[in-house]
Motif scaffolding. Structure first.
Motif, mmCIF file in Angstrom:
data_model
loop_
_atom_site.group_PDB
_atom_site.id
_atom_site.type_symbol
_atom_site.label_atom_id
_atom_site.label_comp_id
_atom_site.label_asym_id
_atom_site.label_seq_id
_atom_site.Cartn_x
_atom_site.Cartn_y
_atom_site.Cartn_z
ATOM 1 N N LEU A 62 0.826 -1.206 0.000
ATOM 2 C CA LEU A 62 0.000 0.000 0.000
ATOM 3 C C LEU A 62 0.866 1.263 0.000
ATOM 4 O O LEU A 62 0.682 2.150 -0.804
ATOM 5 C CB LEU A 62 -0.937 -0.003 1.210
ATOM 6 C CG LEU A 62 -1.841 -1.230 1.368
ATOM 7 C CD1 LEU A 62 -2.738 -1.073 2.585
ATOM 8 C CD2 LEU A 62 -2.672 -1.471 0.123
ATOM 9 N N ARG A 63 1.812 1.349 0.922
ATOM 10 C CA ARG A 63 2.761 2.466 0.971
ATOM 11 C C ARG A 63 4.152 1.866 0.779
ATOM 12 O O ARG A 63 4.708 1.264 1.677
ATOM 13 C CB ARG A 63 2.664 3.172 2.311
ATOM 14 C CG ARG A 63 3.779 4.134 2.714
ATOM 15 C CD ARG A 63 3.860 5.390 1.890
ATOM 16 N NE ARG A 63 4.801 5.267 0.793
ATOM 17 C CZ ARG A 63 5.104 6.240 -0.051
ATOM 18 N NH1 ARG A 63 4.532 7.404 0.068
ATOM 19 N NH2 ARG A 63 5.964 6.039 -1.044
ATOM 20 N N PRO A 64 4.743 2.008 -0.422
ATOM 21 C CA PRO A 64 6.042 1.375 -0.680
ATOM 22 C C PRO A 64 7.134 1.860 0.269
ATOM 23 O O PRO A 64 6.990 2.849 0.983
ATOM 24 C CB PRO A 64 6.332 1.777 -2.129
ATOM 25 C CG PRO A 64 4.980 2.041 -2.725
ATOM 26 C CD PRO A 64 4.169 2.643 -1.612
ATOM 27 N N HIS A 88 -10.528 3.579 9.833
ATOM 28 C CA HIS A 88 -10.936 2.884 8.617
ATOM 29 C C HIS A 88 -11.520 1.517 8.959
ATOM 30 O O HIS A 88 -10.982 0.808 9.808
ATOM 31 C CB HIS A 88 -9.744 2.737 7.665
ATOM 32 C CG HIS A 88 -9.294 4.042 7.084
ATOM 33 N ND1 HIS A 88 -8.522 4.934 7.801
ATOM 34 C CD2 HIS A 88 -9.535 4.611 5.879
ATOM 35 C CE1 HIS A 88 -8.283 6.001 7.044
ATOM 36 N NE2 HIS A 88 -8.891 5.829 5.886
ATOM 37 N N GLN A 89 -12.599 1.176 8.287
ATOM 38 C CA GLN A 89 -13.335 -0.040 8.619
ATOM 39 C C GLN A 89 -12.814 -1.246 7.834
ATOM 40 O O GLN A 89 -12.366 -1.120 6.695
ATOM 41 C CB GLN A 89 -14.821 0.156 8.325
ATOM 42 C CG GLN A 89 -15.478 1.207 9.198
ATOM 43 C CD GLN A 89 -15.261 0.929 10.684
ATOM 44 O OE1 GLN A 89 -15.548 -0.162 11.167
ATOM 45 N NE2 GLN A 89 -14.739 1.927 11.392
ATOM 46 N N PRO A 90 -12.883 -2.435 8.460
ATOM 47 C CA PRO A 90 -12.520 -3.662 7.733
ATOM 48 C C PRO A 90 -13.443 -3.864 6.525
ATOM 49 O O PRO A 90 -14.559 -3.349 6.486
ATOM 50 C CB PRO A 90 -12.734 -4.768 8.779
ATOM 51 C CG PRO A 90 -12.752 -4.064 10.094
ATOM 52 C CD PRO A 90 -13.293 -2.695 9.845
ATOM 53 N N PHE A 91 -12.969 -4.630 5.560
ATOM 54 C CA PHE A 91 -13.790 -4.954 4.388
ATOM 55 C C PHE A 91 -13.308 -6.280 3.808
ATOM 56 O O PHE A 91 -12.277 -6.819 4.208
ATOM 57 C CB PHE A 91 -13.717 -3.843 3.330
ATOM 58 C CG PHE A 91 -12.323 -3.524 2.836
ATOM 59 C CD1 PHE A 91 -11.806 -4.155 1.714
ATOM 60 C CD2 PHE A 91 -11.538 -2.576 3.496
ATOM 61 C CE1 PHE A 91 -10.531 -3.862 1.255
ATOM 62 C CE2 PHE A 91 -10.262 -2.269 3.043
ATOM 63 C CZ PHE A 91 -9.753 -2.915 1.925
ATOM 64 N N THR A 92 -14.079 -6.796 2.874
ATOM 65 C CA THR A 92 -13.771 -8.073 2.242
ATOM 66 C C THR A 92 -13.313 -7.841 0.809
ATOM 67 O O THR A 92 -13.957 -7.105 0.054
ATOM 68 C CB THR A 92 -15.010 -8.994 2.239
ATOM 69 O OG1 THR A 92 -15.454 -9.168 3.586
ATOM 70 C CG2 THR A 92 -14.676 -10.349 1.641
ATOM 71 N N GLY A 121 -4.716 4.780 -1.314
ATOM 72 C CA GLY A 121 -4.503 6.206 -1.544
ATOM 73 C C GLY A 121 -4.420 6.986 -0.253
ATOM 74 O O GLY A 121 -3.595 7.902 -0.110
ATOM 75 N N ALA A 122 -5.280 6.628 0.705
ATOM 76 C CA ALA A 122 -5.251 7.313 1.999
ATOM 77 C C ALA A 122 -3.944 7.029 2.742
ATOM 78 O O ALA A 122 -3.382 7.929 3.382
ATOM 79 C CB ALA A 122 -6.448 6.867 2.845
ATOM 80 N N VAL A 123 -3.461 5.798 2.664
ATOM 81 C CA VAL A 123 -2.192 5.451 3.321
ATOM 82 C C VAL A 123 -1.057 6.291 2.740
ATOM 83 O O VAL A 123 -0.235 6.862 3.474
ATOM 84 C CB VAL A 123 -1.898 3.947 3.168
ATOM 85 C CG1 VAL A 123 -0.456 3.643 3.577
ATOM 86 C CG2 VAL A 123 -2.850 3.120 4.023
ATOM 87 N N ASP A 160 7.176 6.737 -5.485
ATOM 88 C CA ASP A 160 6.961 5.451 -6.139
ATOM 89 C C ASP A 160 6.038 5.662 -7.338
ATOM 90 O O ASP A 160 5.068 6.422 -7.244
ATOM 91 C CB ASP A 160 6.338 4.437 -5.176
ATOM 92 C CG ASP A 160 6.325 3.036 -5.743
ATOM 93 O OD1 ASP A 160 5.334 2.692 -6.441
ATOM 94 O OD2 ASP A 160 7.278 2.274 -5.506
ATOM 95 N N PRO A 161 6.317 4.998 -8.464
ATOM 96 C CA PRO A 161 5.489 5.223 -9.646
ATOM 97 C C PRO A 161 4.087 4.632 -9.548
ATOM 98 O O PRO A 161 3.156 5.126 -10.194
ATOM 99 C CB PRO A 161 6.268 4.521 -10.777
ATOM 100 C CG PRO A 161 7.637 4.265 -10.231
ATOM 101 C CD PRO A 161 7.492 4.140 -8.754
ATOM 102 N N TYR A 162 3.934 3.564 -8.752
ATOM 103 C CA TYR A 162 2.721 2.751 -8.851
ATOM 104 C C TYR A 162 1.782 2.979 -7.666
ATOM 105 O O TYR A 162 1.358 2.048 -6.989
ATOM 106 C CB TYR A 162 3.105 1.280 -8.989
ATOM 107 C CG TYR A 162 4.025 1.060 -10.166
ATOM 108 C CD1 TYR A 162 3.562 1.205 -11.464
ATOM 109 C CD2 TYR A 162 5.372 0.762 -9.960
ATOM 110 C CE1 TYR A 162 4.408 1.044 -12.553
ATOM 111 C CE2 TYR A 162 6.224 0.594 -11.042
ATOM 112 C CZ TYR A 162 5.740 0.743 -12.328
ATOM 113 O OH TYR A 162 6.584 0.591 -13.408
ATOM 114 N N VAL A 163 1.466 4.242 -7.438
ATOM 115 C CA VAL A 163 0.516 4.624 -6.402
ATOM 116 C C VAL A 163 -0.588 5.451 -7.047
ATOM 117 O O VAL A 163 -0.557 5.757 -8.234
ATOM 118 C CB VAL A 163 1.201 5.408 -5.257
ATOM 119 C CG1 VAL A 163 2.231 4.537 -4.548
ATOM 120 C CG2 VAL A 163 1.878 6.686 -5.791
#
Length: 235
Positions: A62-64, A88-92, A121-123, A160-163
């Motif tokens: 998530l955050r490199p 932030h809430q858990p999810f599936t 994105g938030a991280v 990082d490029p991939y965010v």
């Protein structure tokens, strides 16, 4: 010391244990494990072609990786990560499947997860102040000439490029494979992971990973449960 913020299932989750055996290392304990015996692949085949994800450990990034910026500390990072996770809430996740990414294989949702995209994105945004900016020589080593305009802008802005818009959640299972090996590995991976992907994957925590020195294997430093403490107690 480098840090990264990722998702990985709990240490004793069947998917964690299965992936640890496939990769040959448990990302929580760092313990070396024997690779599975699979039809069509030798132990040497698996060991050689999982070297990169074995060092990184089983996770979705998530955050490199980043070094701490001056004026910040690990203790402050941990406190902020605990506060952030609580908001932030858990999810599936949608069901995971074995996918090919260029010449590598990974696990990824069958359909993109909007919840994971928003969380990643938030991280990136919330923890940017902890990141030491990349020096120019590191940017050069990242080979920016092969990046799109958006990826290059991400690297300059976020390290990082991939965010952000370039983010695609995945959990790596191999390094780059020779063209002749792609079919063998895809067959073996689908057979091996299929029983482990029947149950939904619950995203209930964020994991802080550490790389104690350059090139060292990454390990889980700590897990940070998502959701308010009061809600978790009554769930």
């Amino acid at each position: 010391m480098r840090y990264s913020i990722n998702f990985t299932p709990p240490a004793h989750d069947p998917l964690t244990l299965g992936a640890a055996q496939w990769l040959g290392r448990h990302v929580f304990s760092g313990a070396a494990l024997d690779h599975p015996a699979l039809r069509g692949l030798s132990i040497h085949d698996i060991a050689f072609n999982t070297a990169l994800p074995r060092r990184a450990g089983f996770h979705g990034c998530l955050r490199p990786s980043f070094r701490l910026a001056p004026g910040t500390s690990e203790q402050e990072l941990l406190r902020e990560l605990m506060r952030f996770a609580g908001r932030h809430q858990p999810f599936t996740l949608p069901q995971l499947e074995v996918v090919r990414i260029a010449s590598q294989f990974a696990l990824a949702p069958v359909i993109p997860s909007q919840a994971m995209h928003l969380l990643a994105g938030a991280v990136v945004t919330e923890f940017e102040r902890f990141r030491l900016p990349m020096p120019d020589d590191e940017i050069e080593r990242a080979d920016p000439g092969n990046l799109s305009a958006g990826q290059f802008a991400n690297m300059l802005r976020w390290g990082d490029p991939y965010v952000m818009d370039e983010f695609r959640f995945h959990m790596m299972l191999t390094g780059p494979l020779a063209p002749a090996d792609l079919g063998r590995f895809e067959t073996a991976l689908r057979s091996y992971f299929s029983p482990l992907l029947c149950d939904p994957v619950e995203v209930t925590n964020l994991a802080l990973f550490v790389e104690t020195e350059q090139g060292a294997p990454l390990t889980v430093h700590s897990l940070h449960p998502l959701g308010r403490v009061s809600a978790r107690k009554t769930a």
